[in-house]
Design a protein around this motif. Sequence first.
Motif, short mmCIF file in Angstrom:
data_model
loop_
_atom_site.label_atom_id
_atom_site.label_comp_id
_atom_site.label_asym_id
_atom_site.label_seq_id
_atom_site.Cartn_x
_atom_site.Cartn_y
_atom_site.Cartn_z
N ASP A 129 7.04 -59.63 -27.72
CA ASP A 129 6.36 -59.33 -28.99
C ASP A 129 4.90 -58.96 -28.75
O ASP A 129 4.34 -58.14 -29.47
CB ASP A 129 6.42 -60.54 -29.93
N THR A 130 4.28 -59.55 -27.74
CA THR A 130 2.88 -59.26 -27.47
C THR A 130 2.67 -57.78 -27.13
O THR A 130 1.62 -57.24 -27.42
CB THR A 130 2.33 -60.14 -26.33
N GLN A 131 3.68 -57.15 -26.53
CA GLN A 131 3.55 -55.73 -26.19
C GLN A 131 3.44 -54.88 -27.45
O GLN A 131 2.71 -53.88 -27.46
CB GLN A 131 4.73 -55.28 -25.34
N LEU A 132 4.16 -55.25 -28.50
CA LEU A 132 4.05 -54.51 -29.76
C LEU A 132 2.64 -54.66 -30.32
O LEU A 132 2.02 -53.67 -30.72
CB LEU A 132 5.08 -54.98 -30.78
N HIS A 133 2.13 -55.87 -30.32
CA HIS A 133 0.78 -56.11 -30.84
C HIS A 133 -0.26 -55.35 -30.02
O HIS A 133 -1.20 -54.78 -30.58
CB HIS A 133 0.48 -57.61 -30.87
N GLU A 134 -0.08 -55.31 -28.70
CA GLU A 134 -1.01 -54.56 -27.84
C GLU A 134 -0.94 -53.07 -28.13
O GLU A 134 -1.98 -52.39 -28.18
CB GLU A 134 -0.69 -54.83 -26.36
N LEU A 135 0.26 -52.53 -28.32
CA LEU A 135 0.43 -51.11 -28.62
C LEU A 135 -0.22 -50.77 -29.96
O LEU A 135 -0.97 -49.78 -30.07
CB LEU A 135 1.91 -50.74 -28.64
N LEU A 136 0.03 -51.59 -30.96
CA LEU A 136 -0.55 -51.32 -32.28
C LEU A 136 -2.07 -51.46 -32.25
O LEU A 136 -2.79 -50.69 -32.89
CB LEU A 136 0.06 -52.25 -33.32
N GLU A 137 -2.58 -52.42 -31.48
CA GLU A 137 -4.03 -52.58 -31.35
C GLU A 137 -4.65 -51.38 -30.64
O GLU A 137 -5.72 -50.90 -31.03
CB GLU A 137 -4.37 -53.87 -30.61
N ARG A 138 -3.97 -50.86 -29.63
CA ARG A 138 -4.47 -49.66 -28.94
C ARG A 138 -4.55 -48.48 -29.91
O ARG A 138 -5.54 -47.76 -29.95
CB ARG A 138 -3.55 -49.31 -27.77
N GLU A 148 -7.86 -46.43 -31.10
CA GLU A 148 -7.94 -44.98 -30.90
C GLU A 148 -8.19 -44.24 -32.21
O GLU A 148 -8.80 -43.18 -32.22
CB GLU A 148 -6.66 -44.45 -30.27
N LEU A 149 -7.70 -44.79 -33.31
CA LEU A 149 -7.76 -44.10 -34.60
C LEU A 149 -8.73 -44.74 -35.58
O LEU A 149 -8.71 -44.45 -36.77
CB LEU A 149 -6.36 -44.05 -35.21
N ALA A 150 -9.62 -45.61 -35.07
CA ALA A 150 -10.52 -46.37 -35.94
C ALA A 150 -11.39 -45.48 -36.83
O ALA A 150 -11.68 -45.84 -37.97
CB ALA A 150 -11.40 -47.29 -35.10
N GLU A 151 -11.77 -44.34 -36.34
CA GLU A 151 -12.67 -43.46 -37.09
C GLU A 151 -11.93 -42.48 -37.99
O GLU A 151 -12.55 -41.73 -38.75
CB GLU A 151 -13.57 -42.68 -36.12
N GLU A 152 -10.63 -42.47 -37.90
CA GLU A 152 -9.82 -41.50 -38.65
C GLU A 152 -9.48 -42.00 -40.05
O GLU A 152 -9.31 -43.20 -40.27
CB GLU A 152 -8.51 -41.21 -37.91
N GLU A 153 -9.34 -41.07 -40.98
CA GLU A 153 -8.88 -41.38 -42.33
C GLU A 153 -7.46 -40.87 -42.47
O GLU A 153 -7.02 -39.98 -41.75
CB GLU A 153 -9.79 -40.71 -43.35
N GLY A 154 -6.74 -41.41 -43.41
CA GLY A 154 -5.39 -40.94 -43.68
C GLY A 154 -4.41 -41.31 -42.58
O GLY A 154 -3.57 -40.49 -42.21
#
Length: 94
Positions: free
Chosen positions: A42-51, A55-61
């Motif tokens: 399960d931690t791998q899913l959380h790591e992937l989603l956090e990555r 990567e998309l922190a500045e993006e909208e939509g």
Amino acid sequence: MKTYIIGYDVSGDRARRRTARTLEAHGTRVQRSVFEVHLRHDTQLHELLERLRQELAEEEGVDIRAWRLTEQGRRQSVSLSGEPVSPLPAIIIL
């Protein structure tokens, strides 16, 4: 091994390409913005989603969702094209 269906809706072209590239490194593309991802923990899913979040922190939509696909759900899944839902990867122990 756990299977997740990850889908995304990303409005910007550049961000969409980055999202696809990241998910291609972890799973199989089954539609333009849908991936089947096999993970051991399960931690791998959380790591992937956090990555992806970083990567998309500045993006909208941006909307990225992950659904757990159980073994029973996999056996009951169908595709109109006749393509099977990805089987779990084979594990060979020598």
